[in-house]
Motif scaffolding. Sequence first.
Motif, short mmCIF file in Angstrom:
data_model
loop_
_atom_site.label_atom_id
_atom_site.label_comp_id
_atom_site.label_asym_id
_atom_site.label_seq_id
_atom_site.Cartn_x
_atom_site.Cartn_y
_atom_site.Cartn_z
N UNK A 126 0.85 -1.21 0.00
CA UNK A 126 0.00 0.00 0.00
C UNK A 126 0.88 1.25 0.00
N UNK A 127 1.93 1.23 0.80
CA UNK A 127 2.82 2.38 0.89
C UNK A 127 3.50 2.64 -0.46
N UNK A 128 3.92 1.55 -1.10
CA UNK A 128 4.58 1.69 -2.41
C UNK A 128 3.63 2.29 -3.44
N UNK A 129 2.39 1.78 -3.45
CA UNK A 129 1.41 2.29 -4.43
C UNK A 129 1.06 3.74 -4.15
N UNK A 130 0.90 4.08 -2.87
CA UNK A 130 0.53 5.45 -2.53
C UNK A 130 1.66 6.42 -2.88
N UNK A 134 1.66 9.46 -5.56
CA UNK A 134 1.96 10.76 -4.96
C UNK A 134 0.93 11.19 -3.91
N UNK A 135 0.48 10.24 -3.10
CA UNK A 135 -0.47 10.57 -2.03
C UNK A 135 -0.02 9.98 -0.69
N UNK A 136 1.25 9.58 -0.62
CA UNK A 136 1.70 8.91 0.61
C UNK A 136 1.64 9.85 1.82
N UNK A 150 -6.88 13.77 -5.62
CA UNK A 150 -6.18 12.92 -4.65
C UNK A 150 -7.06 11.72 -4.26
N UNK A 151 -8.37 11.98 -4.14
CA UNK A 151 -9.28 10.86 -3.83
C UNK A 151 -9.28 9.82 -4.96
N UNK A 152 -9.24 10.32 -6.21
CA UNK A 152 -9.27 9.36 -7.32
C UNK A 152 -7.97 8.56 -7.37
N UNK A 153 -6.85 9.20 -7.00
CA UNK A 153 -5.58 8.45 -7.00
C UNK A 153 -5.60 7.40 -5.89
N UNK A 154 -6.26 7.74 -4.77
CA UNK A 154 -6.41 6.77 -3.69
C UNK A 154 -7.27 5.60 -4.18
N UNK A 155 -8.34 5.93 -4.90
CA UNK A 155 -9.23 4.87 -5.35
C UNK A 155 -8.52 3.99 -6.40
N UNK A 177 -10.69 18.27 -12.32
CA UNK A 177 -10.23 19.36 -13.18
C UNK A 177 -9.15 18.83 -14.13
N UNK A 178 -8.70 19.67 -15.06
CA UNK A 178 -7.88 19.10 -16.13
C UNK A 178 -6.52 18.61 -15.64
N UNK A 179 -5.91 19.29 -14.66
CA UNK A 179 -4.58 18.79 -14.25
C UNK A 179 -4.71 17.49 -13.46
N UNK A 180 -5.76 17.37 -12.63
CA UNK A 180 -5.98 16.11 -11.91
C UNK A 180 -6.31 14.99 -12.89
N UNK A 181 -7.08 15.33 -13.93
CA UNK A 181 -7.42 14.32 -14.94
C UNK A 181 -6.17 13.79 -15.60
N UNK A 182 -5.27 14.71 -15.97
CA UNK A 182 -4.03 14.30 -16.61
C UNK A 182 -3.25 13.34 -15.72
N UNK A 183 -3.20 13.67 -14.41
CA UNK A 183 -2.43 12.83 -13.48
C UNK A 183 -3.03 11.43 -13.41
#
Length: 250
Positions: A126-130, A134-136, A150-155, A177-183
């Motif tokens: 989990x730590x490696x994935x987070x 970039x949400x560790x 950040x929630x979507x990256x967690x999901x 938003x567009x930058x989060x979408x890109x990430x």
Amino acid sequence: MQEPIISAKDLWKNYQTGKTEVPVINGINLTLYKGDFTVIMGSSGSGKSTLLYLLSGLEVPSSGEIWLEDKPVHSLDEKMMTLIRREYIGFVFQDFNLVPNLTFLENVLIPAYLVKNDREALQARATELMSKMDILDLKDRLPSEVSGGQQQRCSMARAIINNPRVIMADEPTGNLNSSSSEAVLDILTELNETGQSIVMVTHEVKSACRANRIIFLKDGHIEDELNFDPQINAEEKEIQLLKWLAGKDW
Ligand SMILES: Nc1ncnc2c1ncn2[C@@H]1O[C@H](COP(=O)(O)OP(=O)(O)OP(=O)(O)O)[C@@H](O)[C@H]1O
Ligand SMILES: [Mg+2]
């Protein structure tokens, strides 16, 4: 030679609304292949989410067959189905679907605890994935205390913690938003480049260009399909997709 990972055969789904049966998926035959990044497009109400739910075993078809490799999902009982689903499918929802009173880290670990109990190894994964997402540094926060991206990256970390064979994502950038979408799309692309099979529903042309194959749904059936030439660049892909979509209702 492409290896099938999910196959749907003569798939039908009706929903009951009051006394009437509404046909939503109308006789779909579809094979998805290992390592592909497949996108499903189509207008609102064309059955994209329903198809994704059927393919992932979250919904039961009215008739027809769904195979995960050699496993006939349509004829498994609920218990077997749950086991197979966990092994095969990681699901990413448009509205994240995180558990509000669990921390980020706990949310990522939920599916893993259901399968294995080597807690130390799971924490490490989990730590490696987070960290990759970039949400560790947010691991002790609640979902309400962070941004949508950040929630979507967690999901996404939650969706891949059990190493599923396929990641299914239903408009994963629809609320971002567009930058989060890109990430989020960059993470999916990176996973796909390391061999992860992905199926994503999207309305957005730019997002769809992350795929190598596009399936177009209309009124619950497959109207058309586009396979990108692997040699073309992102710009050429976008032009090709826009031309293909011209005249289609999306
Ligand atoms: N649980 C349900 N009960 C009754 N009808 C449903 C149910 N779920 C979906 N439908 C209907 O099935 C059709 C397809 O819905 P679906 O959510 O699959 O479409 P979609 O292509 O994902 O649309 P959108 O782009 O708006 O998300 C719609 O007409 C919808 O109203
Ligand atoms: Mg939908």
